[in-house]
Design an enzyme around this catalytic site. Sequence first.
Site, PDB file in Angstrom:
ATOM      1  N   TYR A 141      38.730  -0.086 -22.397  1.00 35.82           N
ATOM      2  CA  TYR A 141      39.549  -0.731 -21.361  1.00 35.82           C
ATOM      3  C   TYR A 141      39.041  -2.124 -20.988  1.00 35.82           C
ATOM      4  O   TYR A 141      39.705  -2.850 -20.247  1.00 35.82           O
ATOM      5  CB  TYR A 141      39.631   0.156 -20.109  1.00 35.82           C
ATOM      6  CG  TYR A 141      40.485   1.394 -20.293  1.00 35.82           C
ATOM      7  CD1 TYR A 141      41.327   1.558 -21.384  1.00 35.82           C
ATOM      8  CD2 TYR A 141      40.458   2.407 -19.342  1.00 35.82           C
ATOM      9  CE1 TYR A 141      42.098   2.700 -21.541  1.00 35.82           C
ATOM     10  CE2 TYR A 141      41.237   3.549 -19.483  1.00 35.82           C
ATOM     11  CZ  TYR A 141      42.057   3.692 -20.583  1.00 35.82           C
ATOM     12  OH  TYR A 141      42.830   4.812 -20.727  1.00 35.82           O
ATOM     13  N   LYS A 194      31.727   8.786 -30.430  1.00 37.36           N
ATOM     14  CA  LYS A 194      32.258   8.905 -31.784  1.00 37.36           C
ATOM     15  C   LYS A 194      31.372   8.039 -32.660  1.00 37.36           C
ATOM     16  O   LYS A 194      31.814   7.054 -33.282  1.00 37.36           O
ATOM     17  CB  LYS A 194      33.730   8.444 -31.794  1.00 37.36           C
ATOM     18  CG  LYS A 194      34.472   8.799 -33.073  1.00 37.36           C
ATOM     19  CD  LYS A 194      34.710  10.289 -33.238  1.00 37.36           C
ATOM     20  CE  LYS A 194      35.356  10.589 -34.569  1.00 37.36           C
ATOM     21  NZ  LYS A 194      35.493  12.019 -34.850  1.00 37.36           N
ATOM     22  N   ASP A 226      36.197  14.275 -30.226  1.00 36.52           N
ATOM     23  CA  ASP A 226      37.217  15.221 -30.687  1.00 36.52           C
ATOM     24  C   ASP A 226      36.744  16.662 -30.502  1.00 36.52           C
ATOM     25  O   ASP A 226      37.502  17.529 -30.044  1.00 36.52           O
ATOM     26  CB  ASP A 226      37.625  14.939 -32.140  1.00 36.52           C
ATOM     27  CG  ASP A 226      36.450  14.628 -33.057  1.00 36.52           C
ATOM     28  OD1 ASP A 226      35.322  14.467 -32.553  1.00 36.52           O
ATOM     29  OD2 ASP A 226      36.655  14.568 -34.276  1.00 36.52           O
ATOM     30  N   ASP A 250      38.776   8.760 -19.329  1.00 37.64           N
ATOM     31  CA  ASP A 250      40.106   8.814 -18.710  1.00 37.64           C
ATOM     32  C   ASP A 250      40.885  10.003 -19.283  1.00 37.64           C
ATOM     33  O   ASP A 250      41.468  10.816 -18.557  1.00 37.64           O
ATOM     34  CB  ASP A 250      40.829   7.493 -19.006  1.00 37.64           C
ATOM     35  CG  ASP A 250      42.112   7.341 -18.218  1.00 37.64           C
ATOM     36  OD1 ASP A 250      42.337   8.121 -17.284  1.00 37.64           O
ATOM     37  OD2 ASP A 250      42.902   6.433 -18.555  1.00 37.64           O
ATOM     38  N   ASP A 254      41.936  14.062 -17.468  1.00 41.76           N
ATOM     39  CA  ASP A 254      43.235  14.728 -17.305  1.00 41.76           C
ATOM     40  C   ASP A 254      43.208  16.113 -17.939  1.00 41.76           C
ATOM     41  O   ASP A 254      43.715  17.081 -17.391  1.00 41.76           O
ATOM     42  CB  ASP A 254      44.363  13.896 -17.935  1.00 41.76           C
ATOM     43  CG  ASP A 254      44.896  12.829 -16.983  1.00 41.76           C
ATOM     44  OD1 ASP A 254      44.100  12.349 -16.144  1.00 41.76           O
ATOM     45  OD2 ASP A 254      46.092  12.478 -17.063  1.00 41.76           O
TER      46      ASP A 254
END
Length: 365
Positions: A141, A194, A226, A250, A254
């Site tokens: 971001y 990652k 992942d 982020d 959720d």
Amino acid sequence: MRSGSQLRIAVLPGDGIGAEVMDACLTVLDALSRRTPLRFDWKRLEGGANAYRETGNAFTDDAMQACERADAILFGAMGLPDVRYPDGTEIAPQLDIRIHLELYAGVRPIRALPALPSVLRDPRAEAIDFVILREQTEGLYWSRGRGVMQDADTAVDTMRITRAGCERVFDYAFRLAHVRRTRGRPGRVTCVDKSGVLLSQAFMHRVFSDVAARHVDAPADFCNIDAMALNLVRQPWAYDVVVTENMFGDILSDLAAGLIGGMGMAPSGDIGDRHAMFQPCHGTAPDITGTGEANPTAMFLSAAMMLDWLSERHSDERLKEGARLLEDAVRTVFAEQRVLPVEFGGRDGTREITEAVLNTLTRSS
Ligand code: ATP
């Protein structure tokens, strides 16, 4: 908090259900104030997509300065999908505030509340209790507002990872793990990355190893992003403190909110070394705005986090007690099955849940 003094709280209701859950939250905090020595001086500030639509400015410099002067910031939600800047991105003053006040640690506690239905059939889902810690000033971001159209058909965003940016959030993670260990939690920190694919991620991985080596008392490990998406669905009770870069955090937030019932259940704190902002993890939810269905629980729990943070900052036990009273009231309402939010298939919306929490607060002492 000095005796007789008030806490100056910048209040940013924002758009959509942000304003709805904020009204509910201030009602509850005012009730808490009547029962305790806590005194609040609310500084209501405009900002968000509606403000941008009306004035062409999403958040004024004056409002930013008022946030800087406040003891803490309480935030609802901002942004609407159909109100955008000319480059196509959404109005998100919360991101500007995070950068301006260096609120580098996005603290998202994921804790199942009692007696609520779960999407997971395993009974251990009742014991879900971990924290996602999201780095908030860089990562992918960082590219917000900096993306490049290389030609008419190619857009490029960049992931920025710095040693300083990583170290401060990793140190925060280990401090948090230490506090959790004193409360009977494992105190383990898991770095999610990652590293096998991206240089920036391999670097973040290395910095985590360096920081972990300074905290030899704390168990630490790694998980690929992942694999973490898989593991959080299969065994979320296995985690304690999960730290990761901005966008991974982020997305995982959720997912994790879904594990405890939905966005209306997930509180958060955006914490820096000098300032902090507290807000529910959810957005403005235009699909339910005005229906009365918004669950204010995440907003209430975010306010409890604010009191807790203020208590550490001012070494004031009265604030800690206020946080405990508020959190206990919320937990009691669910434990006693007095409400079932619409989010869980029930009938209770903002008004009903707020009334239940108010009744419990007034009952407790
Ligand atoms: P943002 O990108 O601004 O975080 P989002 O796109 O993730 O927002 P939300 O506004 O958080 O979207 O909403 C996601 C879904 O969760 C929507 O269906 C919304 O109705 C639901 N939701 C969000 N908050 C609540 C809440 N407090 N109570 C009930 N449902 C909610």
